[in-house]
Every structure is written in C-alpha cells, then in structure tokens.
Design an enzyme around this catalytic site. Structure first.
Site, PDB file in Angstrom:
ATOM      1  N   HIS A 146       0.625  -1.206   0.138  1.00 56.55           N
ATOM      2  CA  HIS A 146      -0.437  -0.116   0.628  1.00 56.55           C
ATOM      3  C   HIS A 146       0.836   1.105   0.243  1.00 56.55           C
ATOM      4  O   HIS A 146       0.694   2.551   0.648  1.00 56.55           O
ATOM      5  CB  HIS A 146      -1.193   0.267   0.803  1.00 56.55           C
ATOM      6  CG  HIS A 146      -1.514  -0.862   1.188  1.00 56.55           C
ATOM      7  ND1 HIS A 146      -2.965  -1.908   0.669  1.00 56.55           N
ATOM      8  CD2 HIS A 146      -1.249  -1.997   2.141  1.00 56.55           C
ATOM      9  CE1 HIS A 146      -3.536  -2.432   1.123  1.00 56.55           C
ATOM     10  NE2 HIS A 146      -2.299  -3.166   1.566  1.00 56.55           N
ATOM     11  N   SER A 149      14.871  22.197 -15.207  1.00 48.63           N
ATOM     12  CA  SER A 149      13.595  23.136 -15.981  1.00 48.63           C
ATOM     13  C   SER A 149      14.212  24.315 -16.028  1.00 48.63           C
ATOM     14  O   SER A 149      15.429  24.932 -16.159  1.00 48.63           O
ATOM     15  CB  SER A 149      12.972  23.143 -13.729  1.00 48.63           C
ATOM     16  OG  SER A 149      12.383  24.364 -14.304  1.00 48.63           O
ATOM     17  N   LYS A 159      16.161  21.553 -10.065  1.00 43.94           N
ATOM     18  CA  LYS A 159      14.732  20.648 -10.571  1.00 43.94           C
ATOM     19  C   LYS A 159      15.943  20.272 -10.847  1.00 43.94           C
ATOM     20  O   LYS A 159      16.734  20.046 -11.746  1.00 43.94           O
ATOM     21  CB  LYS A 159      13.754  20.991 -11.594  1.00 43.94           C
ATOM     22  CG  LYS A 159      12.475  21.567 -11.062  1.00 43.94           C
ATOM     23  CD  LYS A 159      11.714  20.501 -10.154  1.00 43.94           C
ATOM     24  CE  LYS A 159      11.310  19.825 -11.275  1.00 43.94           C
ATOM     25  NZ  LYS A 159      10.149  20.485 -11.913  1.00 43.94           N
ATOM     26  N   GLU A 172      11.122   8.706 -16.127  1.00 41.18           N
ATOM     27  CA  GLU A 172       9.196   8.960 -16.390  1.00 41.18           C
ATOM     28  C   GLU A 172       9.045   8.840 -18.177  1.00 41.18           C
ATOM     29  O   GLU A 172       7.430   8.476 -18.534  1.00 41.18           O
ATOM     30  CB  GLU A 172       9.275  10.578 -17.124  1.00 41.18           C
ATOM     31  CG  GLU A 172       9.520  11.308 -15.303  1.00 41.18           C
ATOM     32  CD  GLU A 172       9.177  12.465 -15.399  1.00 41.18           C
ATOM     33  OE1 GLU A 172       8.159  13.178 -15.341  1.00 41.18           O
ATOM     34  OE2 GLU A 172      10.089  13.073 -14.886  1.00 41.18           O
TER      35      GLU A 172
END
Ligand code: ARG
Length: 484
Positions: free
Chosen positions: A176, A297, A303, A310
C-alpha cells in the site's frame, strides 16, 4: 492548396513519385487509380523496412521453383544476380523507392524486372503478395525477437548484478506504499529480474509460433504448381509450415502475441520506472540517478527531473495502445486476406522500436547510472516501524497467540510513535509493559539486520538467499544466451 495527404504514410522522395500508377493488375481496369487513392493505399513509406526479408523470401521461393523445374536455371541465376544488386542498393540507401509501386514487394519486383527482364516477371509464379507479406513479416519479426531477447537478458543481468552488490543493503519493503517490513535492496531488484525472466519465457514461446512458414498458401487457396514448402521452410530457417492456406494468409496472431509480450514487458518497465521516480525524489532519497539520464527545468533552477524513467512509464501506454489496435484490427475480419492487414505494420514496428529503446536505456541506467543510498533506506525503514511483525513473531515464539501478539505490538507502536522513536529505541522495560513475555533477547529481532536475516528460505530476503538467487539468475541468463 492544402496538403492532399494530411494523414498519409511517409512518402518516398518526391522525385521518385509518379502520378497515377498502372499497378500490377492494370489490364483489368479502365482507368488508373487516382493520385489520392495511390497515396492512401501505398505502404512503401513504412513497409520498405521489410526489404531484406522480402529478398530472402523471394530467393528461397525462386530456388524452390527452379528445383521443381518450374523456373529455369538461367532465370534463377538472373534473379539471384538482380536481387544481389537490389540488396546492395537498398543497403547503400540508393534504391529509388516509388510510391507508384505501392509496397515493398512491388517495388523490388519491378526493379528486378528492370534489371533482369522476363526472369523477374517469372518470380511471382505460385506466389501471391498475401503469402509473401505474411512471410516477410514473420522473418522480420523473428530477427527482431532474437535481438529483443538479448536486450532482455542484458537488463536482467544488470538487475542481478546490482542485486548481488546490494544483498546486504536494507531498505523498507512496502505494501500500500506504506512501510511494511525490511527487505534488502538486492531482493527488491530481483523481483524485477523475475518479471523480466517471465518476459523472456513469453518471448521464446511467441517465437515458436512466429517461426512458421506461410509461403505456398499463395492468395488463399494454395497453388497448383508442384511446390516444395518444406524446402523453402528449411532454407529460411522456419521450424514448421502454416497448416492451412486460408489461415496462413490472414493470421496475424503472431503479431498480436508479440505486442502482448511487449505490453507486459512495458508494464514491468513502467513499474520499475515509477519506483525510480519515487526513490530518486529527495523525500525518499533511496537512489541517485546519474545526471545524464535527467534534465533540468527551464524555470526552476533547483530541479533535476528523472526524464528517462518518466518517459519509459509513459511509453508503456503507447505499446499497450498498439496491442489494442492490433486486436481491434483483426476483430471480425472475414477470411482470408483483407487489405486491413496492411495496418498491422506500423503498430508492430513502433512496438519493436519503443520496447528496444526502453530496454536498452533502463539496462544502461541500472548498470551504470543508479547509485543506492543505504543510509536513507535504513532511516525510512526505522521511521516506519518496519520490524513490528518481527516483534509479534517473537512473542508468538514465546507462546502468545498471534492475534494477541499483533495487538500488543500495535500498542507498542503507538507508544513509540508518540515518543517519536523506533520500536528498537524503546527501553526493554517499557516494551515489557505491553507483554510480560518480552525479555532482553528482544533487541535481536528489532534490528533491521536481524529481521532480514531471519527470512531465510528459498524466495526470502535474507542476504545469503539474495546472493544465492542473484547468482542463480546470472547463471540462467548465461545458459539462455548460450542456448541461442
Ligand atoms: N502491402 C500489402 C500489405 O501490407 C501487401 C499485400 C497486398 N495484397 C493484396 N492482395 N493487395 O498487406
């Protein structure tokens, strides 16, 4: 003027394009197809990728026809010579693909005839583009399967290698997405090796059904020429013949099976990618991904985005889409060949390309770009009371029924949480308040090392078992590679 083919396939070089083609069937027609229809139905923009397979298939067919006395020795020699030249031209990138000639098959046949005359026109004896394209696609896919199997093995060995080096690295295991019990990082990595090992099995199984020969089925009903299908199969390395000519020209199960294999492999990759995204997030900080797999970024200077994982996660959607597309393509198609089937190629090609890219990138990332941060993993396991089950098991070993032990530990966890400490940091005397069975030896089960070491059975997370499992995985991968 608007573009006349907003959705058309990638067109060959404009100078190669002729207007309205006569087509291979032209005598039947009073007028040529329109430019628009020619563009709509042409597949050469993408199926030229099958060219080498097409030439191999044609040569095997021609040699069989010559052996059967249907084609003369001279014609065969001319065909072999012409095909050699065509193959060299294609490899050198100087073959003039023509949209007017519709597809890879007619392009090559037309060029062959230009080079060797009537012998080229005799090549198509006892054959149809229907069994030809099915043969080409199977030949092409077979070699892609072999390359894909090697990529899968490379990823698996990268995972098993990293697992071996991290057989003792303790991290929290999750259910979970909540800290559950301590596991080793090696054990976690081997869970992915197990998934990709099943993918390898599925791919090998898929290959068995890909590797059957449709040629000889001709348009749909077989042929009246005295063909020798077994000979063609032998020459092309097929294990068996497709058994029914109607099925042979219309069957695309093999493409669907490959797409299903690829979809599941992409789903496995996406699960791993998702964990990499989470683990590399500073909130977890379990791993550092090398900078060359990440981007920054354009606006937020701090970043570091895990782009490769991804994108792998995202591309899983595209491959699953191709599987769905192929299934729907075949749904309710009547026997036998239908032009619909020309739509099988682009999804299949893209499935192969996408999976190949993802497997290679993730294998490289695992082998060379992933640094575990054991201190962060430990910290997370401790904060999550990961050894609570071990404490309950300890009480059970001392005679307490499991449900009572569960309850006693639950209260101890609540106390530890209130004090902001891990279970192992509660003094033994305080722990004993929750059960009189707690003794001084309890500290052994409350350590992360004690917890993982106690799960010492096949499939367990104990470091010795993980080392064993990693070695076994590496040996299996080597054996699979040797068996090829
Ligand atoms: N380009 C076609 C395809 O990909 C080849 C087979 C064409 N057969 C036919 N009867 N028109 O399916």
């Amino acid at each position: 003027m608007t573009d006349p083919r907003p959705h058309g396939p990638a067109a060959p070089d404009p100078e190669d394009e002729r207007s309205a083609p006569p087509g291979a069937w032209s005598g039947r027609f009073a007028e040529p197809i329109s430019e628009r229809v020619a563009r709509f139905q042409a597949s050469v923009g993408f199926d030229r990728r099958l060219a080498e397979a097409d030439i191999d298939g044609s040569l095997a067919h021609a040699r069989m026809l010559a052996a059967a006395g249907v084609l003369s020795r001279e014609d065969l020699a001319a065909i072999e010579r012409g095909m050699g030249e065509i193959r060299a031209d294609i490899r050198a990138g100087r073959f003039a693909w023509s949209l007017a000639d519709e597809d890879v098959h007619l392009n090559i046949e037309k060029r062959l005839t230009a080079l060797v005359g009537d012998a080229g026109k005799r090549l198509h004896t006892g054959r149809s583009r229907n069994d030809q394209v099915a043969t080409d696609l199977r030949l092409w896919l077979r070699s892609e399967i072999d390359a894909m199997a090697a990529r899968l093995r490379a990823l698996r060995s990268a995972l098993a290698g990293l697992a071996q080096r991290n057989a003792d690295t303790v991290m929290p295991g999750f259910t979970h997405l909540q800290v559950a019990q301590p596991v080793t990082f090696g054990h976690h990595l081997l869970a992915y090796e197990a998934m990709f090992a099943r993918d390898s099995e599925r791919l090998a199984d898929c290959r068995r059904r890909v590797n059957r020969l449709p040629l000889g089925s001709e348009a749909l009903a077989g042929t009246s020429y005295p063909i020798d299908r077994a000979r063609v199969a032998r020459e092309l390395g097929f294990d068996a013949l497709c058994g029914n000519s109607l099925d042979a020209v219309s069957d695309r199960d093999f493409a669907i099976e490959f797409a299903a294999f690829a979809s599941l492999a992409m789903v496995h990759l996406s699960r791993f990618a998702e964990e990499l995204v989470l683990w590399s997030n500073p909130r977890f900080g379990f791993v550092a991904i090398a900078d060359r797999y990440c981007t920054g970024s354009s606006i937020m200077p701090q970043k570091k985005n895990p782009d490769v994982p991804e994108l792998v996660r995202g591309k899983a959607g595209r491959v699953v889409g191709h599987l769905t597309g192929l299934l729907v393509l075949m749904k309710a198609q009547p026997l036998a060949y239908n032009k619909d089937n020309q739509e099988d190629k682009e999804p299949l090609f893209d499935t192969v390309d996408t999976l190949a890219d993802c497997l290679e990138l993730v294998a490289d990332l695992v082998a060379n770009g992933l640094a575990p941060v054991p201190a962060r993993m430990r910290e997370a396991a401790r904060e999550g009371f990961a050894t609570a089950t071990d404490l309950a098991d300890y009480l059970v070993r001392k005679g307490l029924p499991f449900r009572d032990a569960h309850e006693a530990v639950a209260r101890a966890v609540r106390e530890a949480e209130a004090r902001g400490v891990d279970l192992g940091e509660l003094p033994v005397a305080d722990l004993a308040r929750f059960s009189p069975l707690v003794g001084a030896d309890v500290v052994d089960v409350l350590t992360l090392e004690g917890s993982v070491a106690s799960r010492n059975h096949p499939g367990g997370t104990a470091p010795s078992r993980v080392r064993e499992a990693a070695a076994a995985a590496l040996a299996r991968i080597e054996a699979e590679a040797a068996a090829r």
